[in-house]
Motif scaffolding. Structure first.
Motif, short mmCIF file in Angstrom:
data_model
loop_
_atom_site.label_atom_id
_atom_site.label_comp_id
_atom_site.label_asym_id
_atom_site.label_seq_id
_atom_site.Cartn_x
_atom_site.Cartn_y
_atom_site.Cartn_z
N ILE A 65 0.84 -1.20 0.00
CA ILE A 65 0.00 0.00 0.00
C ILE A 65 0.88 1.25 0.00
N GLU A 66 1.98 1.14 -0.72
CA GLU A 66 2.91 2.25 -0.81
C GLU A 66 3.68 2.14 -2.12
N GLU A 67 4.63 3.02 -2.28
CA GLU A 67 5.49 2.99 -3.46
C GLU A 67 6.37 1.74 -3.43
N VAL A 68 6.63 1.21 -4.61
CA VAL A 68 7.55 0.07 -4.73
C VAL A 68 8.97 0.63 -4.70
N ASN A 69 9.71 0.25 -3.68
CA ASN A 69 11.12 0.64 -3.57
C ASN A 69 11.88 -0.49 -2.91
N ARG A 70 13.16 -0.29 -2.68
CA ARG A 70 13.98 -1.37 -2.12
C ARG A 70 13.42 -1.87 -0.78
N LYS A 71 13.03 -0.93 0.09
CA LYS A 71 12.53 -1.32 1.41
C LYS A 71 11.20 -2.05 1.33
N SER A 72 10.23 -1.50 0.60
CA SER A 72 8.92 -2.15 0.52
C SER A 72 9.03 -3.51 -0.17
N ALA A 73 9.89 -3.62 -1.18
CA ALA A 73 10.08 -4.89 -1.88
C ALA A 73 10.73 -5.92 -0.95
N THR A 74 11.74 -5.50 -0.21
CA THR A 74 12.40 -6.41 0.73
C THR A 74 11.43 -6.89 1.80
N ASP A 75 10.62 -5.97 2.32
CA ASP A 75 9.62 -6.35 3.33
C ASP A 75 8.63 -7.37 2.77
N MET A 76 8.17 -7.14 1.55
CA MET A 76 7.21 -8.07 0.93
C MET A 76 7.85 -9.44 0.71
N ILE A 77 9.07 -9.45 0.19
CA ILE A 77 9.74 -10.73 -0.07
C ILE A 77 9.94 -11.51 1.23
N LYS A 78 10.32 -10.83 2.30
CA LYS A 78 10.47 -11.52 3.60
C LYS A 78 9.16 -12.13 4.05
N GLN A 79 8.06 -11.37 3.93
CA GLN A 79 6.76 -11.90 4.33
C GLN A 79 6.36 -13.10 3.47
N LEU A 80 6.58 -12.99 2.17
CA LEU A 80 6.23 -14.07 1.26
C LEU A 80 7.08 -15.32 1.52
N MET A 81 8.38 -15.12 1.79
CA MET A 81 9.26 -16.25 2.11
C MET A 81 8.79 -16.96 3.37
N TYR A 82 8.44 -16.17 4.36
CA TYR A 82 7.97 -16.72 5.63
C TYR A 82 6.71 -17.56 5.40
N LEU A 83 5.74 -17.00 4.70
CA LEU A 83 4.48 -17.71 4.47
C LEU A 83 4.69 -18.97 3.62
N ASP A 84 5.57 -18.90 2.65
CA ASP A 84 5.84 -20.06 1.79
C ASP A 84 6.52 -21.16 2.60
N ARG A 85 7.32 -20.75 3.57
CA ARG A 85 8.08 -21.70 4.38
C ARG A 85 7.21 -22.38 5.44
N ILE A 86 6.32 -21.62 6.11
CA ILE A 86 5.59 -22.20 7.24
C ILE A 86 4.42 -23.08 6.82
N ASP A 87 3.88 -22.87 5.66
CA ASP A 87 2.74 -23.68 5.21
C ASP A 87 2.75 -23.75 3.69
N THR A 88 3.78 -24.42 3.18
CA THR A 88 3.99 -24.52 1.74
C THR A 88 2.76 -25.07 1.04
N GLY A 89 2.37 -24.39 -0.02
CA GLY A 89 1.25 -24.85 -0.83
C GLY A 89 -0.07 -24.19 -0.49
N LYS A 90 -0.16 -23.55 0.68
CA LYS A 90 -1.41 -22.88 1.06
C LYS A 90 -1.43 -21.49 0.41
N PRO A 91 -2.55 -21.06 -0.17
CA PRO A 91 -2.60 -19.78 -0.89
C PRO A 91 -2.27 -18.56 -0.02
N VAL A 92 -1.68 -17.58 -0.68
CA VAL A 92 -1.35 -16.29 -0.10
C VAL A 92 -2.10 -15.24 -0.92
N THR A 93 -2.62 -14.22 -0.25
CA THR A 93 -3.28 -13.12 -0.96
C THR A 93 -2.47 -11.86 -0.75
#
Length: 191
Positions: free
Chosen positions: A31-59
């Motif tokens: 919900i902000e501009e795409v920049n290094r910080k926002s992209a890094t934050d998103m990737i960390k969240q996505l990595m975490y979700l993919d790791r803890i429950d692989t295969g379950k959908p993310v929105t």
């Protein structure tokens, strides 16, 4: 600062950030501009979700004016290699790189009054004054390579031809939910 919600835990009633609660439900926000910080934050969240429950959908919910191409493509590429399926929802506006990230979703939903904006990349971060012609040409060549890459993503995800994409992106093209659905950018309208 995000507001807290109160939640009963084994330690009693605890204040919890809404963002943490949403993450527990596998919901990520841009919900902000795409920049290094926002992209890094998103990737960390996505990595975490993919790791803890692989295969379950993310929105991923998007309301972004866009931003840096390199940072945005890092998020796009990571979404495409995740084992968990990622669905995207446009709330408000997904513009420029925000639109590219919207296209990363397997299912791409838009709220009824949302809009997508796509366009060619722009030469914004560098000053060309004092540059020699070949230096300017090199920057233009890089910009055209980026244009080709982004048009390829749009064409692949929508089914449009590259020629159709180039016609739409030569200027800022604002598409409402129905127009986005019709040209293949969105797969569903939420009413």
């Amino acid at each position: 600062m995000l507001p807290n919600i109160l939640k009963e835990t084994v330690r009693g009633i605890q204040p919890i950030l809404i963002e943490d609660e949403m993450l527990q439900h596998r919901e990520v926000f841009l919900i902000e501009e795409v920049n290094r910080k926002s992209a890094t934050d998103m990737i960390k969240q996505l990595m975490y979700l993919d790791r803890i429950d692989t295969g379950k959908p993310v929105t991923v919910y998007i309301n972004s004016p866009g931003g840096e191409v390199v940072s945005g493509l890092a998020v796009y590429d990571y979404i495409k290699v995740m084992k968990s399926p990622v669905n995207t929802v446009c709330m408000g506006s997904a513009a420029s790189m925000g639109a590219i990230l919207f296209l990363a979703g397997k299912e791409r939903s838009m709220l009824k009054n949302s809009e997508i904006m796509i366009h060619d990349p722009s030469f914004s971060a560098g000053n060309i004054s004092g540059k020699k012609p070949l230096e300017i040409q090199e920057r233009l060549d890089q910009l055209m390579d980026t244009r080709e890459k982004l048009a390829g993503i749009i064409a692949e995800r929508t089914g449009m031809t590259k020629k159709q994409v180039y016609q739409k992106t030569e200027k800022d093209s604002y598409l409402n939910a129905e127009e986005s659905l019709k040209c293949g950018i969105a797969t569903k309208i939420i009413e």
